[in-house]
Design a protein around this motif. Structure first.
Motif, PDB file in Angstrom:
ATOM      1  N   VAL A   3      44.601  16.416  -9.021  1.00 21.00           N
ATOM      2  CA  VAL A   3      43.734  16.742  -7.890  1.00 21.00           C
ATOM      3  C   VAL A   3      44.567  17.369  -6.778  1.00 21.00           C
ATOM      4  CG1 VAL A   3      42.276  15.749  -6.088  1.00 21.00           C
ATOM      5  CG2 VAL A   3      42.076  14.952  -8.452  1.00 21.00           C
ATOM      6  N   MET A   4      45.745  16.787  -6.508  1.00 25.69           N
ATOM      7  CA  MET A   4      46.610  17.331  -5.457  1.00 25.69           C
ATOM      8  C   MET A   4      47.026  18.765  -5.776  1.00 25.69           C
ATOM      9  SD  MET A   4      49.093  14.182  -4.509  1.00 25.69           S
ATOM     10  CE  MET A   4      49.934  15.032  -3.194  1.00 25.69           C
ATOM     11  N   GLY A   5      47.299  19.014  -7.058  1.00 26.66           N
ATOM     12  CA  GLY A   5      47.738  20.358  -7.449  1.00 26.66           C
ATOM     13  C   GLY A   5      46.695  21.406  -7.143  1.00 26.66           C
ATOM     14  N   PHE A   6      45.435  21.084  -7.424  1.00 25.76           N
ATOM     15  CA  PHE A   6      44.382  22.062  -7.141  1.00 25.76           C
ATOM     16  C   PHE A   6      44.103  22.152  -5.641  1.00 25.76           C
ATOM     17  CE2 PHE A   6      43.408  21.391 -11.683  1.00 25.76           C
ATOM     18  CZ  PHE A   6      43.405  22.723 -12.066  1.00 25.76           C
ATOM     19  N   ALA A   7      44.167  20.986  -4.957  1.00 26.13           N
ATOM     20  CA  ALA A   7      43.891  20.983  -3.520  1.00 26.13           C
ATOM     21  C   ALA A   7      44.980  21.728  -2.753  1.00 26.13           C
ATOM     22  CB  ALA A   7      43.780  19.545  -3.017  1.00 26.13           C
ATOM     23  N   ALA A   8      46.162  21.878  -3.379  1.00 21.98           N
ATOM     24  CA  ALA A   8      47.290  22.489  -2.677  1.00 21.98           C
ATOM     25  C   ALA A   8      47.001  23.913  -2.219  1.00 21.98           C
ATOM     26  CB  ALA A   8      48.537  22.479  -3.575  1.00 21.98           C
ATOM     27  N   SER A   9      46.039  24.581  -2.894  1.00 21.92           N
ATOM     28  CA  SER A   9      45.760  25.962  -2.496  1.00 21.92           C
ATOM     29  C   SER A   9      45.193  26.001  -1.078  1.00 21.92           C
ATOM     30  CB  SER A   9      44.807  26.617  -3.485  1.00 21.92           C
ATOM     31  OG  SER A   9      43.570  25.945  -3.447  1.00 21.92           O
ATOM     32  N   ARG A  10      44.653  24.864  -0.607  1.00 19.09           N
ATOM     33  CA  ARG A  10      44.102  24.831   0.754  1.00 19.09           C
ATOM     34  C   ARG A  10      45.112  24.302   1.775  1.00 19.09           C
ATOM     35  NH1 ARG A  10      38.546  24.727   0.771  1.00 19.09           N
ATOM     36  NH2 ARG A  10      37.711  25.163  -1.284  1.00 19.09           N
ATOM     37  N   TRP A  11      46.247  23.816   1.270  1.00 22.71           N
ATOM     38  CA  TRP A  11      47.241  23.193   2.146  1.00 22.71           C
ATOM     39  C   TRP A  11      48.031  24.291   2.858  1.00 22.71           C
ATOM     40  CZ3 TRP A  11      52.700  21.960   0.430  1.00 22.71           C
ATOM     41  CH2 TRP A  11      53.373  21.186   1.380  1.00 22.71           C
ATOM     42  N   ARG A  12      48.247  24.143   4.192  1.00 25.97           N
ATOM     43  CA  ARG A  12      48.922  25.172   4.986  1.00 25.97           C
ATOM     44  C   ARG A  12      48.302  26.520   4.651  1.00 25.97           C
ATOM     45  NH1 ARG A  12      54.234  23.379   6.368  1.00 25.97           N
ATOM     46  NH2 ARG A  12      54.840  25.543   6.498  1.00 25.97           N
ATOM     47  N   ARG A  13      47.012  26.571   4.758  1.00 26.65           N
ATOM     48  CA  ARG A  13      46.265  27.664   4.195  1.00 26.65           C
ATOM     49  C   ARG A  13      46.637  29.029   4.775  1.00 26.65           C
ATOM     50  NH1 ARG A  13      40.037  27.063   2.857  1.00 26.65           N
ATOM     51  NH2 ARG A  13      39.991  28.659   1.261  1.00 26.65           N
ATOM     52  N   ALA A  14      46.797  29.984   3.884  1.00 27.32           N
ATOM     53  CA  ALA A  14      47.083  31.345   4.315  1.00 27.32           C
ATOM     54  C   ALA A  14      45.797  32.153   4.251  1.00 27.32           C
ATOM     55  CB  ALA A  14      48.123  31.967   3.403  1.00 27.32           C
ATOM     56  N   ALA A  15      45.793  33.316   4.881  1.00 27.26           N
ATOM     57  CA  ALA A  15      44.614  34.170   4.866  1.00 27.26           C
ATOM     58  C   ALA A  15      44.263  34.529   3.422  1.00 27.26           C
ATOM     59  CB  ALA A  15      44.866  35.427   5.674  1.00 27.26           C
ATOM     60  N   SER A  16      45.294  34.750   2.620  1.00 23.62           N
ATOM     61  CA  SER A  16      45.052  35.125   1.238  1.00 23.62           C
ATOM     62  C   SER A  16      46.255  34.738   0.396  1.00 23.62           C
ATOM     63  CB  SER A  16      44.825  36.632   1.166  1.00 23.62           C
ATOM     64  OG  SER A  16      45.162  37.093  -0.112  1.00 23.62           O
ATOM     65  N   ARG A  53      52.742  26.240  -3.668  1.00 25.75           N
ATOM     66  CA  ARG A  53      52.244  25.108  -2.885  1.00 25.75           C
ATOM     67  C   ARG A  53      51.986  23.888  -3.764  1.00 25.75           C
ATOM     68  NH1 ARG A  53      50.668  29.376   0.100  1.00 25.75           N
ATOM     69  NH2 ARG A  53      50.484  29.130   2.366  1.00 25.75           N
ATOM     70  N   ALA A  54      51.596  24.117  -5.028  1.00 23.22           N
ATOM     71  CA  ALA A  54      51.272  22.976  -5.897  1.00 23.22           C
ATOM     72  C   ALA A  54      52.494  22.089  -6.141  1.00 23.22           C
ATOM     73  CB  ALA A  54      50.658  23.460  -7.203  1.00 23.22           C
ATOM     74  N   PRO A  55      53.614  22.642  -6.675  1.00 15.59           N
ATOM     75  CA  PRO A  55      54.761  21.758  -6.868  1.00 15.59           C
ATOM     76  C   PRO A  55      55.298  21.187  -5.558  1.00 15.59           C
ATOM     77  CG  PRO A  55      55.357  24.038  -7.364  1.00 15.59           C
ATOM     78  CD  PRO A  55      53.872  23.979  -7.250  1.00 15.59           C
ATOM     79  N   ALA A  56      55.173  21.939  -4.454  1.00 17.93           N
ATOM     80  CA  ALA A  56      55.683  21.429  -3.182  1.00 17.93           C
ATOM     81  C   ALA A  56      54.923  20.168  -2.780  1.00 17.93           C
ATOM     82  CB  ALA A  56      55.564  22.493  -2.089  1.00 17.93           C
ATOM     83  N   LEU A  57      53.605  20.178  -2.982  1.00 14.36           N
ATOM     84  CA  LEU A  57      52.804  19.021  -2.592  1.00 14.36           C
ATOM     85  C   LEU A  57      53.008  17.864  -3.571  1.00 14.36           C
ATOM     86  CD1 LEU A  57      50.876  18.290  -0.353  1.00 14.36           C
ATOM     87  CD2 LEU A  57      48.977  19.074  -1.749  1.00 14.36           C
ATOM     88  N   ILE A  58      53.042  18.187  -4.867  1.00 14.00           N
ATOM     89  CA  ILE A  58      53.188  17.136  -5.882  1.00 14.00           C
ATOM     90  C   ILE A  58      54.568  16.489  -5.800  1.00 14.00           C
ATOM     91  CG2 ILE A  58      53.236  16.710  -8.366  1.00 14.00           C
ATOM     92  CD1 ILE A  58      51.208  18.924  -8.671  1.00 14.00           C
ATOM     93  N   ALA A  59      55.560  17.262  -5.326  1.00 10.58           N
ATOM     94  CA  ALA A  59      56.914  16.727  -5.236  1.00 10.58           C
ATOM     95  C   ALA A  59      56.971  15.466  -4.373  1.00 10.58           C
ATOM     96  CB  ALA A  59      57.869  17.787  -4.696  1.00 10.58           C
ATOM     97  N   PHE A  60      56.073  15.367  -3.375  1.00 12.76           N
ATOM     98  CA  PHE A  60      56.049  14.143  -2.550  1.00 12.76           C
ATOM     99  C   PHE A  60      55.775  12.918  -3.420  1.00 12.76           C
ATOM    100  CE2 PHE A  60      54.773  17.228   0.740  1.00 12.76           C
ATOM    101  CZ  PHE A  60      55.700  16.917   1.712  1.00 12.76           C
ATOM    102  N   VAL A  61      54.739  13.038  -4.264  1.00 17.35           N
ATOM    103  CA  VAL A  61      54.357  11.909  -5.112  1.00 17.35           C
ATOM    104  C   VAL A  61      55.466  11.619  -6.107  1.00 17.35           C
ATOM    105  CG1 VAL A  61      52.667  11.051  -6.751  1.00 17.35           C
ATOM    106  CG2 VAL A  61      51.958  12.606  -4.938  1.00 17.35           C
ATOM    107  N   LYS A  62      55.967  12.687  -6.725  1.00 25.17           N
ATOM    108  CA  LYS A  62      56.983  12.544  -7.745  1.00 25.17           C
ATOM    109  C   LYS A  62      58.197  11.784  -7.214  1.00 25.17           C
ATOM    110  CE  LYS A  62      60.915  14.660  -9.419  1.00 25.17           C
ATOM    111  NZ  LYS A  62      62.002  15.448  -8.894  1.00 25.17           N
ATOM    112  N   ASP A  63      58.694  12.229  -6.053  1.00 20.64           N
ATOM    113  CA  ASP A  63      59.924  11.631  -5.559  1.00 20.64           C
ATOM    114  C   ASP A  63      59.706  10.225  -5.049  1.00 20.64           C
ATOM    115  OD1 ASP A  63      61.691  13.619  -6.234  1.00 20.64           O
ATOM    116  OD2 ASP A  63      61.085  14.837  -4.536  1.00 20.64           O
ATOM    117  N   THR A  64      58.550   9.986  -4.414  1.00 16.43           N
ATOM    118  CA  THR A  64      58.268   8.627  -3.962  1.00 16.43           C
ATOM    119  C   THR A  64      58.272   7.687  -5.169  1.00 16.43           C
ATOM    120  OG1 THR A  64      56.845   9.641  -2.318  1.00 16.43           O
ATOM    121  CG2 THR A  64      56.689   7.263  -2.569  1.00 16.43           C
TER     122      THR A  64
END
Lengths: 72, 540
Positions: free
Chosen positions: B18-31, B187-198
């Motif tokens: 879920v986080m991986g797909f949601a990452a596209s909206r994280w720190r959202r860019a115009a495109s 953005r996907a691996p950047a966001l998932i990396a939080f969970v992974k490392d924790t």
């Protein structure tokens, strides 16, 4: 501090973190043990915080240089 | 394996999906339709995110499986991973801010982009790009090997003899990974990396605090391991004398000092030549983020060292597995309560997803920038480049999957070994190029070609007790009995060729090309002319 002096100091700070881990003969021994760990292992673990402290000092130096426009 | 462990595992896996797909909206860019956004996450990651992202990049699931496996199997040289991850940070501190600056000012996305700008040589850039892709592919395949080991220990998977049905869970996991990398980019691996490392931190800290006490403490563990190795060596004395078995030890023998040191240095130098580390570094917001991280990332090395020692703990715990790579997962399964074993397995599998995503993005960036745009479609728009890269990221992952499942696992491991040798041959073009344009572009090219050929040939000639070729990373230093890392030998010859040919080519009047960079490009920082927070994709 001149730019060259600053960057020489930075390299001197970073050098042990690169060179020490490569000198295997220095730490390839069993004694003294620490908490049951042979010297070989605890010495390498000890190198990690040592390297981190050295790199942090180098960072602080580089940062103060950058504020004066000295970048490399 | 209990239902609880599988349940925890599946829950955590779904969470990161879920986080991986949601990452596209994280720190959202115009495109997301350009490579700066899809392939470099908007080039705006700060210290905190970069720490997780680069950490996830360097300390992969395969590392977490393979390093303790070497210790379990009695090869102390495997512990070189610790000095290697100490040596690498001062090098990152010195070299990579310069690469960041010049890349930011010129909009370079890959190391090969830089080489083309610096040396004005498309063949050299192509060589660097192909080397990068070639070295990255088996690395992705190995992340799959890491996942597979964990899935085997959990017992997820079916008993079917058909390789497709048997590895269906692996397919599912990889399909999901491919889908969110496609839609969210870096953005996907950047966001998932939080969970992974924790998860990884929690698992390792619990493991090193809880497990040694179960087996009488570290002193007792080392004693057990030493006596186990001593009896192995006594039982197999004849085979060892005949070279059919390798003696076991907890420390590298004196003859292996150079091997240990050269593996550490060679791997450290190779690490930041890998396209995926460059991708991680170029995604940061400014130069200070890189240097601050060079001081903060060693925290992971401590973790890696402790994890490596779990290979010894597994011996003391009496774990018996035919494949040493299963030793640590099996240790977790035997010693942890079911729910926590589930957490540990999820940590390793998610730990494979993060680097696999970054690596496939890096390979896709190389393909798009340095092959597709350079040769196939020279007028590609930013949107076309992004579309191309997204498709190639799928292709690269699919290729890695076929690699591991249809071909042999050993083949992937051999190629990974060669990957390290190959990628180091791009060092003269990149690192020397960051400081000076003295080397002639064709001399660099010749050095690269010679280094690649000789390194491959040396690796081909290495036999081990189990295989005739590609049996290991070490050869005798010519004229001596001292073993050293092949990559370092090939690099030495590479540099000699480049340095010797440069004056020759210059004397012969061979065109050296035009350097498109200026000296102050290498020190430019955020806020300087041409270095803006978000690059304007329309400006090109």
């Amino acid at each position: 501090m001149s730019s060259n002096a600053r960057w020489t100091l930075i390299c001197v700070l970073l050098a042990p973190a690169v060179v020490l881990p490569l000198l295997v003969g220095v730490y390839d021994r069993h004694d003294p043990e620490l908490w049951g760990f042979p010297f070989f292992f605890w010495f390498q673990f000890l190198l990690i915080p040592v390297a981190a402290v050295l790199t942090t000092s180098a960072y602080v130096l580089a940062r103060s240089g950058e504020k004066k426009g000295d970048r490399r | 394996m209990s239902g609880v462990a599988v349940g925890v595992f599946v829950f955590l896996f779904l969470l990161v999906t879920v986080m991986g797909f949601a990452a596209s909206r994280w720190r959202r860019a115009a495109s997301l339709d350009n490579l700066d956004e899809w392939g470099l996450g908007g080039r705006g990651f700060g210290t905190f995110i970069a720490w997780f992202l680069i950490g996830g990049d360097i300390y992969t699931a395969y590392t977490f499986i393979a390093v303790p496996a070497t210790l379990y199997a009695g090869s102390a040289v495997g512990f070189f991973a610790v000095p290697y991850t100490i040596v690498v940070y001062p090098l990152i501190f010195l070299f990579l801010p310069r690469l960041w600056s010049v890349s930011h000012r010129h909009g370079y996305v890959t190391p090969a982009d830089f080489v083309e700008g610096r040396y004005d040589s498309r063949p050299l850039a192509l060589a660097i790009a192909l080397t990068g892709i070639l070295a990255t592919m088996p690395y992705i395949a190995l992340q799959l090997v890491g996942m597979q080991v964990v899935l085997e220990v959990i017992g997820i998977g079916t008993d079917s003899s058909n390789w497709f049905v048997k590895d269906l869970p692996l397919f599912l996991a990889f399909g999901v990974l491919a889908a969110y990398t496609y839609s969210s980019g870096l953005r996907a691996p950047a966001l998932i990396a939080f969970v992974k490392d924790t998860l990884i931190y929690v698992v390792i800290i619990v493991a090193v605090i809880y497990l040694p006490g179960q087996f009488g403490g570290w002193g007792a563990i080392f004693d057990t391991v030493e006596s186990s190795f001593a009896s192995f060596n006594a039982d197999n004395a004849d085979a060892i004398a005949a070279g059919q078995a390798t003696p076991r030890a907890i420390m590298p023998a004196e003859a292996a000092h150079w091997a240990y040191g050269s593996l550490a240095l060679g791997s450290a130098l190779a690490l930041f030549m890998y396209p995926h580390s460059v991708t991680g570094v170029l995604s940061t917001r400014n130069r200070s983020v890189i240097r601050r991280n060079a001081a903060l990332l060693p925290a992971y090395s401590f973790l890696l060292g402790l994890l490596a020692l779990l290979g010894f703990v597994a011996i003391a715990a009496g774990v018996k597995v035919a494949n040493p790579q299963q030793s640590v997962p099996q240790l977790f399964e035997n010693e942890f309560p079911a729910w926590f074993a589930g957490v540990a397995f999820a940590a390793i599998v998610i730990g494979a997803l993060v680097p696999a995503a970054i690596m496939s993005i890096a390979a896709a960036n190389l393909w798009t920038r340095n092959i597709y745009r350079a040769y196939l479609n020279r007028d590609a728009t930013h949107a076309e480049q992004a579309r191309q890269a997204k498709l190639v990221s799928l292709l690269v992952k699919f290729g890695a999957l076929v690699f591991v499942l249809a071909l042999s696992k050993d083949f992937a491991i051999n190629l990974q070994l060669l990957g390290g040798v190959w990628i180091l041959q791009t060092l003269p073009a990149i690192v020397v190029g960051l400081y000076t344009r003295w080397l002639h572009r064709w001399a660099v090219f010749a050095g690269w070609a010679v280094g690649m050929a000789w390194g491959t040939w040396l690796a081909y000639g290495v036999a081990s007790p189990v295989q005739a070729h590609f049996g290991g990373p070490l050869v005798n230093l010519p004229g001596t009995e001292t073993k050293v890392y092949i990559a370092m030998l090939a690099l030495a010859l590479n540099l000699v060729v480049a340095v010797v040919l440069t004056p020759v080519l210059r004397a012969a009047g061979v065109d050296a090309g035009t350097d498109h960079t200026r000296p102050d490009d290498y020190t430019a920082d955020l806020g300087d002319e041409g270095v803006v927070e978000e690059l304007d994709p329309a400006a090109g």
